[in-house]
Design an enzyme around this catalytic site. Structure first.
Site, PDB file in Angstrom:
ATOM      1  N   ASN A 346       0.784  -1.300  -0.138  1.00 54.89           N
ATOM      2  CA  ASN A 346       0.073  -0.060   0.043  1.00 54.89           C
ATOM      3  C   ASN A 346       0.937   1.212   0.003  1.00 54.89           C
ATOM      4  O   ASN A 346       1.005   2.035   1.030  1.00 54.89           O
ATOM      5  CB  ASN A 346      -0.896   0.069   1.183  1.00 54.89           C
ATOM      6  CG  ASN A 346      -2.025   0.911   1.275  1.00 54.89           C
ATOM      7  OD1 ASN A 346      -2.084   2.058   1.510  1.00 54.89           O
ATOM      8  ND2 ASN A 346      -3.055   0.612   0.350  1.00 54.89           N
ATOM      9  N   GLY A 389      -2.082   1.735   4.837  1.00 53.97           N
ATOM     10  CA  GLY A 389      -0.989   2.243   4.576  1.00 53.97           C
ATOM     11  C   GLY A 389      -0.978   3.741   3.898  1.00 53.97           C
ATOM     12  O   GLY A 389      -2.047   4.227   3.816  1.00 53.97           O
ATOM     13  N   ARG A 391      -1.292   4.888   0.920  1.00 52.70           N
ATOM     14  CA  ARG A 391      -2.300   5.221   0.051  1.00 52.70           C
ATOM     15  C   ARG A 391      -3.489   5.134   0.754  1.00 52.70           C
ATOM     16  O   ARG A 391      -4.535   6.177   0.339  1.00 52.70           O
ATOM     17  CB  ARG A 391      -2.232   3.962  -1.018  1.00 52.70           C
ATOM     18  CG  ARG A 391      -3.186   4.316  -2.365  1.00 52.70           C
ATOM     19  CD  ARG A 391      -3.441   3.106  -3.531  1.00 52.70           C
ATOM     20  NE  ARG A 391      -3.892   3.693  -4.623  1.00 52.70           N
ATOM     21  CZ  ARG A 391      -5.225   3.598  -4.746  1.00 52.70           C
ATOM     22  NH1 ARG A 391      -6.132   2.999  -3.781  1.00 52.70           N
ATOM     23  NH2 ARG A 391      -5.936   3.951  -5.823  1.00 52.70           N
ATOM     24  N   CYS A 392      -3.919   4.207   1.446  1.00 54.88           N
ATOM     25  CA  CYS A 392      -5.156   4.493   2.360  1.00 54.88           C
ATOM     26  C   CYS A 392      -5.551   5.697   2.732  1.00 54.88           C
ATOM     27  O   CYS A 392      -6.836   6.161   3.150  1.00 54.88           O
ATOM     28  CB  CYS A 392      -5.009   3.279   3.309  1.00 54.88           C
ATOM     29  SG  CYS A 392      -5.229   1.431   2.724  1.00 54.88           S
ATOM     30  N   MET A 393      -4.388   6.441   3.412  1.00 55.51           N
ATOM     31  CA  MET A 393      -4.562   7.707   4.356  1.00 55.51           C
ATOM     32  C   MET A 393      -4.508   8.876   3.429  1.00 55.51           C
ATOM     33  O   MET A 393      -4.500   9.857   4.085  1.00 55.51           O
ATOM     34  CB  MET A 393      -3.374   7.698   5.350  1.00 55.51           C
ATOM     35  CG  MET A 393      -3.124   6.519   6.234  1.00 55.51           C
ATOM     36  SD  MET A 393      -2.234   6.767   7.582  1.00 55.51           S
ATOM     37  CE  MET A 393      -0.390   6.734   6.630  1.00 55.51           C
TER      38      MET A 393
END
Length: 404
Positions: A346, A389, A391-393
């Protein structure tokens, strides 16, 4: 009006939407962390330090960082937005009439910043202003003192999921898990009422079929991949394809079935792009991942569906490449499994061959560096407790158009 535009995963990042973890994380306890989708109880102060370092790393590379809580407070200064979001929480059938009136009174006294805090961090039973002359009624009386009148939203940390920009339009998604569904009401209100986003056009709405931003990868201009699994449904993928084709934002959608498991909840937990022709992938599924190719139908006909075919082959064909370069997570199978669990796949690309990843994924980061990808390694021991990770945030709002 600011122009927002994203047509790839790796075009130079200009503006990003983050949510700095706050009091909503402090609401997590061993009693509720499972229902609120966290695997552990994070150390809030350390999570904030890690997130601040993440934001600082982005700014050092010239990225404009916007914070969801700030935008929300500014949005709540708009009377229509305030009324809309207040009505939404008051609509909950579990409140009952008496408690609903008390909550309405409580919220009416709050300034926009304080109201934004309540809408993100929730309102606990003991925090509600209740007096002898204004009792809370049966519902409030029977609640446990540790219960929430308004539930907290700790997963706001993962801004990728509640909205995704495709070209110059935003898709406000439809989150599958009950603990997260109210997140999109906040995101939706920001895009509709905040002056920065005046004139924004939408390509997806929360009332549509389940679709989450972590399952949507912009592989190349005109080419999207959509994971279908624990969170995004086949109906959601089909609806997005129809919406995107209708708006002329893409010519090909790859629909990718993924295992319905916690470790692979979204497509971006097993695959992210780090260059215009390179993907970082979990090796245990790289060879088995398949894709159905969806192409717009002619003259209003239904989209055409072909496949399945191996994902890497279908993606390369759609992107007009001979092949995609594949960089494996980890080295040996055990390391690969550990680092995939720790969001090794991620990554957030800031530009071609430049990405942000968690420092603890040592082997994956080394693999990236050997492949010519620069890694900005950040701490994430506490941020990762919600299974997400870099990208998720992050929700990119502006990327430079990708030119090959």
């Amino acid at each position: 009006m600011v122009t927002h535009y994203v047509d790839s995963e790796v075009g130079r990042l200009g503006t990003v939407l983050l949510h700095r973890p706050g009091p909503e994380l402090a609401r997590l306890t061993p009693r509720n962390n499972d229902s609120l989708l966290f695997d552990a109880i994070p150390w809030v102060g350390r999570a904030q330090e890690e997130h601040d370092a993440f934001a600082a790393a982005l700014r050092e590379r010239g990225v404009e960082v916007l914070y969801l809580a700030t935008l929300l407070a500014e949005t709540l200064a708009v009377p229509d937005a305030r009324a809309e979001l207040t009505e939404l929480v008051l609509r909950s059938p579990r409140l009952g009439d008496t408690l609903r009136r008390r909550v309405a009174d409580h919220l009416a006294y709050l300034d926009p910043a304080a109201l934004a805090d309540v809408l993100t961090a929730g309102l606990a039973h003991e925090e509600l202003r209740i007096g002898k002359d204004r009792p809370g009624g049966l519902v409030w009386t029977l609640m446990d003192r540790h219960d929430f009148v308004i539930d907290p939203l700790p997963n706001l940390l993962f801004t990728r999921d509640s909205s995704v920009w495709i070209g110059d339009r935003v898709g406000v998604t439809s989150l599958a898990m009950p603990a997260r569904r109210r997140e999109t009401s906040l995101t939706d209100a920001i895009y509709r009422h905040h002056p920065r986003f005046a004139g924004t056009q939408f390509v997806y709405h929360p009332e549509l079929e389940h679709l989450e931003g972590g399952d949507v990868l912009l592989l190349a201009p005109g080419v999207l991949a959509v994971g279908v699994g624990e969170r995004t449904t086949p109906a959601g993928a089909e609806r997005l394809a129809r919406q995107v084709f209708g708006a002329g934002l893409a010519h090909t959608i790859l629909v990718v079935p993924i295992a319905q498991e916690r470790a692979t909840m979204h497509l971006d937990t097993v695959c992210t792009m780090v260059d215009s022709d390179a993907v970082l992938m979990y090796p245990n599924i790289a060879s088995s991942l398949s894709a159905y190719t969806v192409i717009a139908g002619a003259d209003g006909e239904d989209p055409r569906v072909d496949g399945p075919a191996p994902f890497l082959r279908a993606a390369a064909d759609a992107m007009d490449l001979d092949q995609l370069r594949v960089i494996d997570t980890g080295l040996d199978p055990v390391t690969a499994e550990r680092e995939q669990w720790d969001d090794g796949n991620n990554t957030l690309a800031l530009a071609p061959r430049l990405c942000v990843g968690y420092e603890r994924n040592v082997e994956t980061n080394a693999q990236l560096e050997r492949a010519g990808i620069e890694v900005i390694a950040i701490a994430g021991s506490e941020l990762g407790s919600g299974r997400g990770g870099p990208r998720c945030m992050s929700c990119p709002l502006v990327r430079e158009p990708l030119r090959r």
